[in-house]
Design an enzyme around this catalytic site. Structure first.
Site, PDB file in Angstrom:
ATOM      1  N   ASN A  97      13.501   1.028 -33.367  1.00 34.95           N
ATOM      2  CA  ASN A  97      13.664   1.357 -34.785  1.00 34.95           C
ATOM      3  C   ASN A  97      13.672   0.135 -35.702  1.00 34.95           C
ATOM      4  O   ASN A  97      13.312   0.247 -36.869  1.00 34.95           O
ATOM      5  CB  ASN A  97      14.976   2.143 -34.953  1.00 34.95           C
ATOM      6  N   TYR A 164       2.509  -4.077 -43.771  1.00 35.07           N
ATOM      7  CA  TYR A 164       3.329  -2.981 -43.224  1.00 35.07           C
ATOM      8  C   TYR A 164       2.433  -1.917 -42.585  1.00 35.07           C
ATOM      9  O   TYR A 164       2.710  -1.453 -41.465  1.00 35.07           O
ATOM     10  CB  TYR A 164       4.169  -2.385 -44.356  1.00 35.07           C
ATOM     11  N   LYS A 168       2.440  -0.628 -38.675  1.00 35.61           N
ATOM     12  CA  LYS A 168       2.784   0.745 -38.295  1.00 35.61           C
ATOM     13  C   LYS A 168       1.597   1.481 -37.653  1.00 35.61           C
ATOM     14  O   LYS A 168       1.795   2.352 -36.803  1.00 35.61           O
ATOM     15  CB  LYS A 168       3.333   1.504 -39.500  1.00 35.61           C
ATOM     16  N   ILE A 199      12.467   7.764 -46.928  1.00 35.60           N
ATOM     17  CA  ILE A 199      13.830   8.037 -46.486  1.00 35.60           C
ATOM     18  C   ILE A 199      14.783   7.130 -47.273  1.00 35.60           C
ATOM     19  O   ILE A 199      14.523   5.926 -47.401  1.00 35.60           O
ATOM     20  CB  ILE A 199      13.985   7.767 -44.964  1.00 35.60           C
TER      21      ILE A 199
END
Ligand code: NAD
Length: 262
Positions: A97, A164, A168, A199
């Site tokens: 994570n 990023y 990912k 989130i």
């Protein structure tokens, strides 16, 4: 918060990286897995917050422990997994994570910043998968569940987030290749990725100066009409960690309120 309330992962031993952020996804995963009966080791570079967070959960009756780990270091990965094996005897679940993000156009992204982000998000995930596979093959019988945090940025390009998105997208396809290898080896190890939308965690809080305007904007653009919260992601991670997902590998679980459905 209560102590263990269910048994969906009872008896399993889990390691969750990036667990220190008090309102982060990693902390949410630790809590959810421990609530459902797992022994959980939360790992992070932030020793003070990580230790305090895991102690707070343990004070509520959860079986949680802290391990110091910089996910960019192979030596530290080996030591962290050795610690889990010494203290709990096995490793059943790894949640990769730990992650970082920054916004910058490609022209403004220095090689140093690109390397820094990919060192944590992609190299850290590769090292975690590698050492978890080695450890999970020593289980008797061998097996386990590896869950890699990708993002909607692993599915689609987001302008202003080139580094990023690269990291990912890499996590998503590393997941599928590792799943195929483990399947071919018949080692019982499943490898899946989770793709959160927006989130509300410290990673996003720092990007918005006006919280209520940011929340309203995200609520408007999300088909389900609200922001996501760490527990939304932790519920998906719990499912993939549990035997309920025993026929899932090489899959990606998108938890984005419908953001990427259009
Ligand atoms: P966060 O910033 O709240 O937490 C990240 C944690 O990672 C922190 O505790 C930090 O100390 C830790 N970390 C950073 N570098 C580390 C390293 N080298 N070694 C070990 N730990 C390290 O972030 P979050 O929002 O909870 O994000 C968690 C994961 O979910 C990340 O991989 C992120 O990319 C992904 N994600 C988040 C969102 C979102 O909207 N928040 C969306 C999609 C994907």
């Amino acid at each position: 918060m209560a102590g263990a309330t269910g048994a969906r992962v009872a008896g399993k031993v889990a390691l969750v990286t990036g667990a220190a952020s008090p309102r982060g996804i990693g902390r949410g995963c630790v809590e959810r897995l421990a609530e459902e009966g797992a022994t959980v080791f939360g790992a992070d570079v932030d020793v003070a917050a990580g230790r305090a967070g895991m102690a707070e959960l343990a004070a509520h009756g959860l079986d949680t422990h802290f391990i110091e780990l910089d996910v960019t270091s192979e030596v530290e990965w080996q030591a962290a997994i050795d610690t889990v094996l010494e203290r709990a005897g096995r490793l059943d679940v790894l949640v990769n994570n730990a992650g970082v993000a920054f916004a910058a156009s490609i022209a403004d992204t220095s090689l140093e910043r690109f390397r820094w982000l990919n060192g944590i998000n992609l190299r850290g995930t590769y090292l975690g998968v590698k050492h978890a596979v080695i450890a999970m093959r020593r289980n008797d019988p061998s097996g386990g569940s590896i869950i890699n945090l990708s993002s909607v940025a692993g599915h689609v390009g987001l302008p202003g987030y080139t580094a990023y998105c690269a990291s990912k997208g890499g996590v998503k396809n590393l997941t599928r290749a590792a799943a195929l290898e483990c399947g071919a080896a018949r080692d019982g190890i499943r490898v899946n990725s989770v793709h959160p939308g927006v989130i509300w965690t410290p990673m996003n809080e720092v990007n918005f100066s006006d919280e209520s305007a940011a929340r309203a904007g995200v609520d408007r653009m999300t088909p389900l009409g609200r922001l996501g919260y760490p527990r939304d992601i932790a519920d998906g991670v719990l499912f993939l960690a549990s035997d309920d997902a025993s026929y899932m590998t090489g899959a990606f679980l998108t938890i984005d309120g419908g953001l990427t459905a259009a």
